[in-house]
Design a protein around this motif. Sequence first.
Motif, mmCIF file in Angstrom:
data_model
loop_
_atom_site.group_PDB
_atom_site.id
_atom_site.type_symbol
_atom_site.label_atom_id
_atom_site.label_comp_id
_atom_site.label_asym_id
_atom_site.label_seq_id
_atom_site.Cartn_x
_atom_site.Cartn_y
_atom_site.Cartn_z
ATOM 1 N N MET A 52 0.819 -1.218 0.000
ATOM 2 C CA MET A 52 0.000 0.000 0.000
ATOM 3 C C MET A 52 0.852 1.268 0.000
ATOM 4 N N VAL A 53 1.964 1.237 0.736
ATOM 5 C CA VAL A 53 2.776 2.456 0.863
ATOM 6 C C VAL A 53 3.817 2.556 -0.254
ATOM 7 N N ASN A 56 1.844 1.218 -4.022
ATOM 8 C CA ASN A 56 0.644 1.959 -4.401
ATOM 9 C C ASN A 56 0.836 3.473 -4.259
ATOM 10 N N PHE A 57 1.264 3.919 -3.070
ATOM 11 C CA PHE A 57 1.360 5.356 -2.816
ATOM 12 C C PHE A 57 2.607 5.983 -3.433
ATOM 13 N N VAL A 61 0.644 6.838 -6.915
ATOM 14 C CA VAL A 61 -0.194 7.979 -6.543
ATOM 15 C C VAL A 61 0.615 9.261 -6.431
ATOM 16 N N LEU A 62 1.665 9.236 -5.622
ATOM 17 C CA LEU A 62 2.421 10.460 -5.351
ATOM 18 C C LEU A 62 3.135 11.039 -6.587
ATOM 19 N N TRP A 119 -7.674 11.566 -1.229
ATOM 20 C CA TRP A 119 -6.848 10.352 -1.148
ATOM 21 C C TRP A 119 -5.657 10.450 -0.203
ATOM 22 N N LEU A 120 -5.101 11.637 -0.017
ATOM 23 C CA LEU A 120 -3.909 11.754 0.825
ATOM 24 C C LEU A 120 -4.124 11.347 2.289
ATOM 25 N N HIS A 123 -3.663 7.581 2.604
ATOM 26 C CA HIS A 123 -2.274 7.190 2.355
ATOM 27 C C HIS A 123 -1.363 7.615 3.509
ATOM 28 N N ASN A 126 -1.890 5.090 6.148
ATOM 29 C CA ASN A 126 -1.166 3.858 5.794
ATOM 30 C C ASN A 126 0.327 3.988 6.119
ATOM 31 N N CYS A 127 0.888 5.162 5.836
ATOM 32 C CA CYS A 127 2.313 5.396 6.144
ATOM 33 C C CYS A 127 2.550 5.325 7.656
ATOM 34 N N THR A 149 -12.201 8.781 0.168
ATOM 35 C CA THR A 149 -11.750 8.151 -1.080
ATOM 36 C C THR A 149 -12.929 7.704 -1.926
#
Length: 197
Positions: A52-53, A56-57, A61-62, A119-120, A123, A126-127, A149
């Motif tokens: 996820m981090v 995915n992120f 995403v980032l 979304w942030l 995430h 998750n971090c 989300t």
Amino acid sequence: ACCWIVSLLVGLTPMFGWNNLSKMRRTPGLNGSHAELVITCQFETVISMEYMVYFNFFLWVLPPLLLMLLIYLQVFNLIRKQLNKKVSSGTNDPQKYYGKELKIAKSLALVLFLFALSWLPLHVLNCITLFCPSCETPPILTYIAIFLTHGNSAMNPIVYAFRIKKFRTAFLQIWNRYFCCKSDKNAAGGAGDEAGN
């Protein structure tokens, strides 16, 4: 098609093995290879936070979010330069054209801002879960982040409907026709006018 294929590959990566199944099989209480694996059906139990981090992120995403931010800053900069040139030269038509372009760019930037806002938070949570396992986040924050989300999908049509005239007109026509059961006389007249042109 390319976007959908990439999305499927990214979304289905946990199905290909990047998940917590091996970690759950190592847990005490499962005796032998024939023991039935019973898990609590929760997202964080099944899906790896590393996936996820990091995947995915940090990968999907980032970087696109930062790239889009840079692109929009460049677009706004170019439009403002063009508007300043046209104001100094005193011409009206280009001023009107770039004014419309600026309005559309602002609408799309709003969509990007709402995406980041939606979304942030999830995430970031998750971090925190990955990098600070001892830190406990209140469940209500997680629920709000998940709600944001899901709500993001409903925001874009609303933004387009309120910020861009053509979208707003089409939205009202659809609303009147299918929800208010009204026929749009202007749409029929407009179609006839366009056919005449």
